[in-house]
Enzyme design. Structure first.
Site, PDB file in Angstrom:
ATOM      1  N   THR A  17      36.791  51.552  29.613  1.00 17.01           N
ATOM      2  CA  THR A  17      36.355  50.005  29.794  1.00 17.01           C
ATOM      3  C   THR A  17      37.715  49.339  29.719  1.00 17.01           C
ATOM      4  OG1 THR A  17      35.219  48.177  28.531  1.00 17.01           O
ATOM      5  CG2 THR A  17      36.032  49.925  27.169  1.00 17.01           C
ATOM      6  N   TYR A  68      33.529  48.393  20.230  1.00 12.90           N
ATOM      7  CA  TYR A  68      33.272  49.000  21.433  1.00 12.90           C
ATOM      8  C   TYR A  68      34.498  49.389  21.981  1.00 12.90           C
ATOM      9  CZ  TYR A  68      32.383  49.673  26.240  1.00 12.90           C
ATOM     10  OH  TYR A  68      31.974  50.133  27.664  1.00 12.90           O
ATOM     11  N   LEU A 113      26.206  38.604  32.522  1.00 10.66           N
ATOM     12  CA  LEU A 113      25.842  37.319  33.325  1.00 10.66           C
ATOM     13  C   LEU A 113      24.972  37.206  34.584  1.00 10.66           C
ATOM     14  CD1 LEU A 113      26.581  34.506  33.605  1.00 10.66           C
ATOM     15  CD2 LEU A 113      28.547  34.875  34.967  1.00 10.66           C
ATOM     16  N   ARG A 124      36.171  36.176  35.767  1.00  5.57           N
ATOM     17  CA  ARG A 124      36.033  37.599  35.696  1.00  5.57           C
ATOM     18  C   ARG A 124      35.976  38.472  36.894  1.00  5.57           C
ATOM     19  NH1 ARG A 124      37.359  36.237  31.426  1.00  5.57           N
ATOM     20  NH2 ARG A 124      36.086  36.245  29.493  1.00  5.57           N
TER      21      ARG A 124
END
Length: 335
Positions: free
Chosen positions: A117, A141, A188, A219
């Protein structure tokens, strides 16, 4: 190649399985269905219901299916939840993954594609983000993913364990078969589409005073099919050496307002918004550089346009709704 996909009943994992099957790989899925859905597993993939932390079940699966490589998608991934219950994230994402790696080592399976990630970077100083930038997670996370990346380095050195770690940003969109189904939903684009479908009253926009073109956060969104294809392509990297790759759409990214505007245009629906204060830790811009994987593997996103991403998610949502409405109840007769 015989591939084991952990978490192959989840959103991204199920599309990875699609890509494995389409590429001619014999594929088996292991998933405990705590987050995933059985019907999302491709019909041409074998399925084992089990948890990655159960080393005996994993080892049995690896041996029975003569697995050559593992694509590891099974993880808890909600940032906010990781901050309120970090123990669960360490238990699943770290302890569970270490059990998986131990089973692989015992079974002499030494090829591993890891779903990592962008959260490992934390609040990046420069944009676009490079693989060599500082690693400083700001949530549990991201910290659990970084912990495994560091473990993989030592597995490589000690056991000749080849891995490709893919650090990606915002997966979005849908294939024809699979789309986002999270409970609760925190991303989103599906939230915006839920508002368009009348399933939510409005979209919360957190912060309208960022130093961006319209004051909202920017983003990097990547279509889930492009993401899945990168995981399968990364298998070829394992023939040479271990590597870490960013995955994103590149370019300038998209703002929250641009996402809402695109969804409004595609759905033809009114999407009310509620403006709210900034959330702590939300940086103004997060964009990846994907030049490394493009150069190394020849990967190129095919569905990079925001409208294309949102349209695919909306079409999948509408199709799923149609199937739900038109599903016939099963009737059994006894004589």
């Amino acid at each position: 190649m015989n591939i084991l996909v952990t978490g192959g009943a989840g959103y991204i994992g199920s599309v990875v399985v699609e890509e494995c099957v389409a590429s001619g790989h014999t594929t088996v899925v292991i998933d405990d269905l705590s987050k995933g859905h059985r019907e999302m597993v491709h019909e041409n993939a074998a399925f084992v219901e089990g948890n990655i932390g159960n080393k005996a079940v994993v080892a049995e699966t690896l041996a029975a299916h003569k697995v050559d490589a593992v694509i590891h998608m099974a993880a808890y991934s909600l940032v906010a939840e990781s901050m309120t219950d970090p123990a669960a994230y360490y238990r699943n994402n770290v302890v569970g993954t270490l059990a998986l790696l131990e089973a692989m080592t015992e079974c002499q399976v030494k090829k591993f594609v890891f779903s990592s990630t962008a959260a490992v970077y934390g609040e990046a100083i420069s944009q676009p983000i490079l693989e060599t930038d500082e690693l400083s997670p700001t949530n549990a996370y991201g910290e659990t993913k970084l912990t495994i990346e560091r473990a993989l380095r030592w597995h490589d050195e000690a056991y000749g364990f080849r891995y490709a770690s893919l650090r990606y940003f915002n997966a979005a969109g849908a294939s024809e078969r699979c789309g986002e189904r999270h409970e609760p939903e925190s991303h989103l684009i599906p939230i915006v589409l839920q508002v368009a479908a009348g399933e939510r009253p409005a979209v919360n926009v957190f912060g309208t005073d960022y130093p961006t073109n319209d004051g909202t956060c920017i983003r990097d969104y990547i279509h889930v099919s492009d993401l899945a294809r990168a995981h399968v392509m990364a298998l070829s990297q394992l023939e040479h050496e271990s590597a870490i790759f960013n995955l994103g759409c590149g370019g300038r990214g998209y703002s929250v307002n641009e996402v809402i505007e695109s969804a409004t245009k595609i759905t033809g629906k009114n999407i009310p918004i509620i403006t709210a204060e900034r959330r702590p830790g939300d940086p103004p811009v997060l964009i990846a550089s994907s030049e490394k994987i493009k150069t190394a593997l020849g990967w190129e996103p095919q569905f990079q346009d925001l409208d294309t991403i949102i349209r695919s998610a909306w079409q999948w949502k509408q199709m799923r709704k149609w199937h739900s409405v038109n599903a016939m109840p099963s009737v059994s007769s006894h004589s």
